[in-house]
Design a protein around this motif. Sequence first.
Motif, PDB file in Angstrom:
ATOM      1  N   ASN A 134     -21.005 -47.272 -66.830  1.00  0.00           N
ATOM      2  CA  ASN A 134     -19.951 -46.328 -66.453  1.00  0.00           C
ATOM      3  C   ASN A 134     -20.420 -44.879 -66.318  1.00  0.00           C
ATOM      4  O   ASN A 134     -19.749 -44.060 -65.684  1.00  0.00           O
ATOM      5  N   ALA A 169     -20.283 -52.277 -61.710  1.00  0.00           N
ATOM      6  CA  ALA A 169     -19.052 -52.063 -62.485  1.00  0.00           C
ATOM      7  C   ALA A 169     -18.480 -53.374 -63.026  1.00  0.00           C
ATOM      8  O   ALA A 169     -17.922 -53.408 -64.128  1.00  0.00           O
ATOM      9  N   LEU A 170     -18.628 -54.457 -62.266  1.00  0.00           N
ATOM     10  CA  LEU A 170     -18.111 -55.767 -62.701  1.00  0.00           C
ATOM     11  C   LEU A 170     -18.617 -56.128 -64.093  1.00  0.00           C
ATOM     12  O   LEU A 170     -17.912 -56.764 -64.874  1.00  0.00           O
ATOM     13  N   ARG A 198     -11.031 -53.723 -69.362  1.00  0.00           N
ATOM     14  CA  ARG A 198     -10.446 -54.207 -68.100  1.00  0.00           C
ATOM     15  C   ARG A 198     -11.089 -55.517 -67.710  1.00  0.00           C
ATOM     16  O   ARG A 198     -12.211 -55.827 -68.158  1.00  0.00           O
ATOM     17  N   GLU A 199     -10.346 -56.267 -66.894  1.00  0.00           N
ATOM     18  CA  GLU A 199     -10.867 -57.523 -66.371  1.00  0.00           C
ATOM     19  C   GLU A 199     -10.838 -57.376 -64.862  1.00  0.00           C
ATOM     20  O   GLU A 199      -9.766 -57.251 -64.273  1.00  0.00           O
ATOM     21  N   GLU A 200     -12.015 -57.382 -64.248  1.00  0.00           N
ATOM     22  CA  GLU A 200     -12.060 -57.115 -62.800  1.00  0.00           C
ATOM     23  C   GLU A 200     -11.346 -58.201 -62.023  1.00  0.00           C
ATOM     24  O   GLU A 200     -10.736 -57.947 -60.996  1.00  0.00           O
ATOM     25  N   ALA A 201     -11.425 -59.447 -62.511  1.00  0.00           N
ATOM     26  CA  ALA A 201     -10.893 -60.573 -61.751  1.00  0.00           C
ATOM     27  C   ALA A 201      -9.385 -60.730 -61.912  1.00  0.00           C
ATOM     28  O   ALA A 201      -8.787 -61.582 -61.272  1.00  0.00           O
ATOM     29  N   THR A 215     -16.014 -54.453 -69.341  1.00  0.00           N
ATOM     30  CA  THR A 215     -15.240 -55.502 -68.658  1.00  0.00           C
ATOM     31  C   THR A 215     -15.282 -56.809 -69.452  1.00  0.00           C
ATOM     32  O   THR A 215     -16.235 -57.075 -70.197  1.00  0.00           O
ATOM     33  N   GLU A 217     -15.690 -59.577 -68.022  1.00  0.00           N
ATOM     34  CA  GLU A 217     -16.778 -60.350 -67.412  1.00  0.00           C
ATOM     35  C   GLU A 217     -18.103 -60.080 -68.132  1.00  0.00           C
ATOM     36  O   GLU A 217     -18.920 -60.988 -68.321  1.00  0.00           O
TER      37      GLU A 217
END
Length: 442
Positions: A134, A169-170, A198-201, A215, A217
């Motif tokens: 980040n 970022a993922l 956060r959850e990208e998906a 994340t 992930e």
Amino acid sequence: MKAREVNFDGLVGLTHHYAGLSFGNEASTRNQHQLSNPKLAAKQGLLKMKALADLGFAQGIIPPHERPNIAALRQLGFSGSDAQVLASAAKHAPQLLSAASSASAMWVANAATVAPSADSADGKVHFTVANLNNKFHRAMEAPTTAALLRAIFGDKARFTVHDALPQVALFGDEGAANHNRFGADYGEPGVQLFVYGREEAAAGRIPSRYPARQTREASEAVARLHQLDPTRTLFAQQNPHVIDQGVFHNDVIAVSNQQVLFCHQHAFLNQPEVLAALREKVRGFTTIEVPEARVSVSDAVTTYLFNSQLLSRDDGKMLLVLPEEARRHPGVWQYLCEQVESDSPISELKVFDLRESMCNGGGPACLRLRVALTAQEQAAVNPAVMMNDTLFAALNRWVDRYYRDRLSQADLADPQLLQEGREALDELTRLLNLGNVYSFQH
Ligand SMILES: N=C(N)NCCC[C@H](NC(=O)CCC(=O)O)C(=O)O
């Protein structure tokens, strides 16, 4: 098997300064361009390490990185001799020079996530270096962190150091600052709680003001790399509202040790469910949940109440290691004193002045990486990094010799600072028996 927790603290680097590089970390933003004191910062950190070692807690150190990072500046198009690279970056992009000079590697809670051997299918201690994706100034830490961890935990039969996850970022990964491990003895299989922002998906709730650095992930990838038992692994989302109030890592709002979780009422999204899942999986699970009415999220962020170290004493009781800022706040201190007087697991408070690090948003817990080790594993750690009277004296002499007692952004362009840093780290690698870990040594 019996094991104990060993804390490895980051040694503050020679270029420690206040650059305002960490949007979402309010101390970093607030103190931008203040004068720093790298010598004092290093000594404050050493005093904490030594005091805890003297109390009988096993304590190691993790060295700083080479800064300014000339290779990173060259990658961005600054060219010529090292001195010309510095001069040109200072003239055209002072914030990039600051980023390339940050001593942020001191906050080793973000160096890696660690799984003790009791939790991994192959019975080894696993480390995954955090990519710190980040923030530019932190993302550049990963390769040196990997080299340092391999120089400290070099025994491949017992330790596996995984390189950082892909730098996108993922897979944003901030290491142990977003990870808690629960259990009885450190050598028994435990329950690991990964906390993500956060959850990208998924189209879930995310903060609106400040970034969510970690994340889901990334956390899942780390759990796979560490060969964890899925029935003993939990994933929980950090409360996006507290991220928006400056809680940029979970360790700013929660700290755990063995069966105990000390956290704010608003630490997690769906907190009752998270606590119920822990209660179900962790035998003897105990929470000390601080209500907003006693300590607001804002006071938790300014005092770093939760960025404390909860340590098990030999008598089975726990010691809470706090920054001076927590003692200075009457409401927070009153709450803590009530804990000690009640039958809470927190039986003792120990306060340290870590002001230099705190002004960049780094409290006691940010400065340490916890590694649970059996006696055999501890014997396999590079012994030269373990704190004792001799190392404490040697490191203080070393700091006195090389560190400046004031540093501003303008000083970063001084080629002499780069030279001092290289000489100091070269000597440090000999003091700590690390071999050639820095690129200038190759
Ligand atoms: N909570 C934990 N575990 N670590 C604290 C890290 C503080 C660090 N500050 C900085 O990088 C500030 C640097 C500057 O602005 O000069 C960060 O935000 O990543």
